[in-house]
Design an enzyme around this catalytic site. Structure first.
Site, PDB file in Angstrom:
ATOM      1  N   ARG A 257      35.779  38.846  28.878  1.00  0.00           N
ATOM      2  CA  ARG A 257      34.375  38.653  29.227  1.00  0.00           C
ATOM      3  C   ARG A 257      33.566  39.886  28.824  1.00  0.00           C
ATOM      4  O   ARG A 257      33.979  41.013  29.087  1.00  0.00           O
ATOM      5  CB  ARG A 257      34.217  38.380  30.731  1.00  0.00           C
ATOM      6  CG  ARG A 257      34.927  37.097  31.151  1.00  0.00           C
ATOM      7  CD  ARG A 257      34.723  36.758  32.608  1.00  0.00           C
ATOM      8  NE  ARG A 257      35.521  35.582  32.956  1.00  0.00           N
ATOM      9  CZ  ARG A 257      35.620  35.061  34.175  1.00  0.00           C
ATOM     10  NH1 ARG A 257      34.928  35.598  35.167  1.00  0.00           N
ATOM     11  NH2 ARG A 257      36.375  33.998  34.403  1.00  0.00           N
ATOM     12  N   ARG A 272      35.220  44.578  37.624  1.00  0.00           N
ATOM     13  CA  ARG A 272      34.479  43.833  36.597  1.00  0.00           C
ATOM     14  C   ARG A 272      34.805  44.457  35.245  1.00  0.00           C
ATOM     15  O   ARG A 272      34.233  45.481  34.865  1.00  0.00           O
ATOM     16  CB  ARG A 272      32.977  43.898  36.886  1.00  0.00           C
ATOM     17  CG  ARG A 272      32.162  42.848  36.143  1.00  0.00           C
ATOM     18  CD  ARG A 272      30.679  43.005  36.467  1.00  0.00           C
ATOM     19  NE  ARG A 272      30.377  42.722  37.848  1.00  0.00           N
ATOM     20  CZ  ARG A 272      30.090  41.504  38.323  1.00  0.00           C
ATOM     21  NH1 ARG A 272      30.080  40.470  37.505  1.00  0.00           N
ATOM     22  NH2 ARG A 272      29.810  41.333  39.600  1.00  0.00           N
ATOM     23  N   GLU A 344      34.758  38.521  45.769  1.00  0.00           N
ATOM     24  CA  GLU A 344      35.433  37.317  45.267  1.00  0.00           C
ATOM     25  C   GLU A 344      36.818  37.626  44.679  1.00  0.00           C
ATOM     26  O   GLU A 344      36.970  38.509  43.844  1.00  0.00           O
ATOM     27  CB  GLU A 344      34.577  36.651  44.193  1.00  0.00           C
ATOM     28  CG  GLU A 344      35.234  35.435  43.551  1.00  0.00           C
ATOM     29  CD  GLU A 344      34.626  35.068  42.212  1.00  0.00           C
ATOM     30  OE1 GLU A 344      35.349  34.513  41.378  1.00  0.00           O
ATOM     31  OE2 GLU A 344      33.437  35.356  41.996  1.00  0.00           O
ATOM     32  N   SER A 347      38.046  31.403  42.945  1.00  0.00           N
ATOM     33  CA  SER A 347      36.932  30.466  42.830  1.00  0.00           C
ATOM     34  C   SER A 347      37.509  29.125  42.420  1.00  0.00           C
ATOM     35  O   SER A 347      38.390  29.059  41.558  1.00  0.00           O
ATOM     36  CB  SER A 347      35.946  30.975  41.770  1.00  0.00           C
ATOM     37  OG  SER A 347      34.868  30.083  41.623  1.00  0.00           O
ATOM     38  N   ARG A 384      42.100  41.247  39.500  1.00  0.00           N
ATOM     39  CA  ARG A 384      41.232  41.805  40.534  1.00  0.00           C
ATOM     40  C   ARG A 384      41.915  41.858  41.901  1.00  0.00           C
ATOM     41  O   ARG A 384      41.529  42.653  42.766  1.00  0.00           O
ATOM     42  CB  ARG A 384      39.940  40.990  40.609  1.00  0.00           C
ATOM     43  CG  ARG A 384      38.925  41.580  41.571  1.00  0.00           C
ATOM     44  CD  ARG A 384      37.691  40.721  41.721  1.00  0.00           C
ATOM     45  NE  ARG A 384      36.826  40.782  40.564  1.00  0.00           N
ATOM     46  CZ  ARG A 384      35.594  40.264  40.541  1.00  0.00           C
ATOM     47  NH1 ARG A 384      35.119  39.659  41.615  1.00  0.00           N
ATOM     48  NH2 ARG A 384      34.853  40.358  39.459  1.00  0.00           N
TER      49      ARG A 384
END
Length: 418
Positions: A257, A272, A344, A347, A384
């Protein structure tokens, strides 16, 4: 893409969904207009072709006196057909663009609003009292688990090396997720991480968040940000057999990403980053099974979180914070001691028929008629998670207790400072 039958029969529902998302309800009227124009163009073209065919049949049997007029009329009709086909092509293009512009219709009960307007569904576990907690970067470096400095040297900002027991922790997490998935009827997959444009577009990742996606111009391929993309494309253009129940896949892959819109946000550590590993659950099912499958996916995510023994909460994401493909999304957020907040970790999204309609994935109903399938996805483990494990299981002497479920993969119960 949304269901055109739903659009035509209940445009107000689609408009309400757009408003709840904070998106333009006028796109609904634009699509209705494009749909009407396309159908009118198709009808006009069909009528002209039928007229041309009828006129052509008269020519072979026409008298010499009538033939010139018939040939002239046939030529005129041919020109009209050609023009009509051009208009039909333009109408189809405009319709497709209008259809792709509208996000999935949210499920009844999804909270309206933006990022902060989620609904809290459950809280599990109590955060431990930790005096002067160290963050995952300080712990990871002191324990020899994470090397951010050399990651930046080799690849730039937001890259890292997982080293020694850090690599074993991640591999153990992913292996644990793979085992859970396989025990629950998922087929384990290691999918490609480069996909064609039509597959990336079909999953809805080339819309508002296209800038997040890495593109290889020379090959016209995209690096996936989740194995959901490749797994959604796995059955593209197929009619799949769902007579024995949903098809469940678990994709183990690296993910990429650009994080283009997150300058200054979570730049420290591995929360991130540009590259990470993940096991993603992906399901194809009949539309009337989608909501129950969504709850099952959430249940499997919660089972994984229980294995790493961290406090977490479950939230129902608000409409304005949903991706374009999701009709509903549940997040599980773990407590991060140094931030004094929940972040988070998992998800899971119910995409109803939105992705499958774009990708042409269908099944046969009880009458043998092809119908559009539904798709769902959900995180079962990812890099993460190391943040939550390290921070929640740290001890006063700087060591970190390894969750019992991961001890066999890491080879020790406690990680000691180097």
């Amino acid at each position: 893409m949304i269901d055109l039958k739903l659009l035509r029969e209940n445009p107000d529902l689609v408009r309400a969904s757009q408003r709840a998302r904070g998106e333009d309800p006028g796109l609904v009227d634009a699509l209705l207009g494009a749909d009407a124009a396309r159908r009118a163009a198709v009808s006009s073209g069909d009528n002209l072709r039928a007229e041309q065919k009828a006129a052509s049949k008269k020519i072979p049997n026409a008298s010499p006196d009538d033939r010139p007029a018939l040939l002239a009329a046939a030529k005129e009709l041919a020109d009209k057909v050609k023009a009509a086909e051009s208009e039909q092509g333009e109408a189809e293009t405009a319709f497709a663009a209008a259809h792709m512009a509208i996000s999935n219709v949210i499920i009844d009960g999804v909270p309206a609003g933006g990022e902060d307007d989620f609904a809290l569904l459950d809280t599990v576990g109590e955060p431990r009292a930790i005096d002067n907690p160290k963050d995952h970067v300080e712990l990871g470096e002191s324990l020899g688990l994470i090397d951010l400095e050399r990651g930046a040297k080799v690849s730039g900002a937001r890259f890292y090396f997982l080293t020694g027991a850090g690599a074993l922790l991640q591999l153990g997490l992913l292996q644990l997720a793979a085992q859970l998935a396989q025990a629950n009827g998922f087929t384990l997959m290691v999918p490609p991480v480069l996909v064609r444009p039509e597959i990336m577009a079909g999953t809805g990742f080339l819309g508002a968040h296209a800038e997040e996606v890495y593109h290889l111009d020379a090959d016209d391929l995209y690096l996936v940000g989740t194995s959901e993309v490749a797994l959604a494309g796995y059955h593209s253009g197929e009619i799949i057999d769902l007579s024995d129940g949903p098809r469940r896949y678990a994709g183990w892959s690296s993910c990429f990403r650009r994080e283009a819109g997150s300058h200054g946000k979570d730049t420290r550590g591995i929360i991130r980053v540009h590259q990470f590993d993940k096991v993603e659950g992906f399901i194809y099912c009949k539309p009337d099974e989608a909501e129950s499958e969504h709850q099952r996916l959430l249940g499997w995510e919660r089972e994984m979180l229980a294995k790493i023994d961290v406090p977490y909460r479950v939230i129902d994401i608000a409409a304005g914070d949903l991706g374009s493909s999701a009709a509903r999304k549940f997040d599980c957020e773990a407590w991060i001691p140094t931030q004094q907040t929940y972040r988070e970790l998992t998800s899971t999204s119910n995409c109803t028929t939105f992705q499958a309609r774009r990708l042409g994935v269908r099944y046969r109903d009880e009458n043998g008629k092809p119908q559009t399938a539904a798709t769902l996805n959900g995180t079962l483990a990812t890099t993460r998670w190391l943040v939550a494990i390290l921070e929640n299981h740290q001890q006063p002497d700087g060591s970190v207790r390894v969750p019992e479920a991961l001890v066999g993969f890491v080879g020790t119960e406690v990680l000691e400072p180097k």
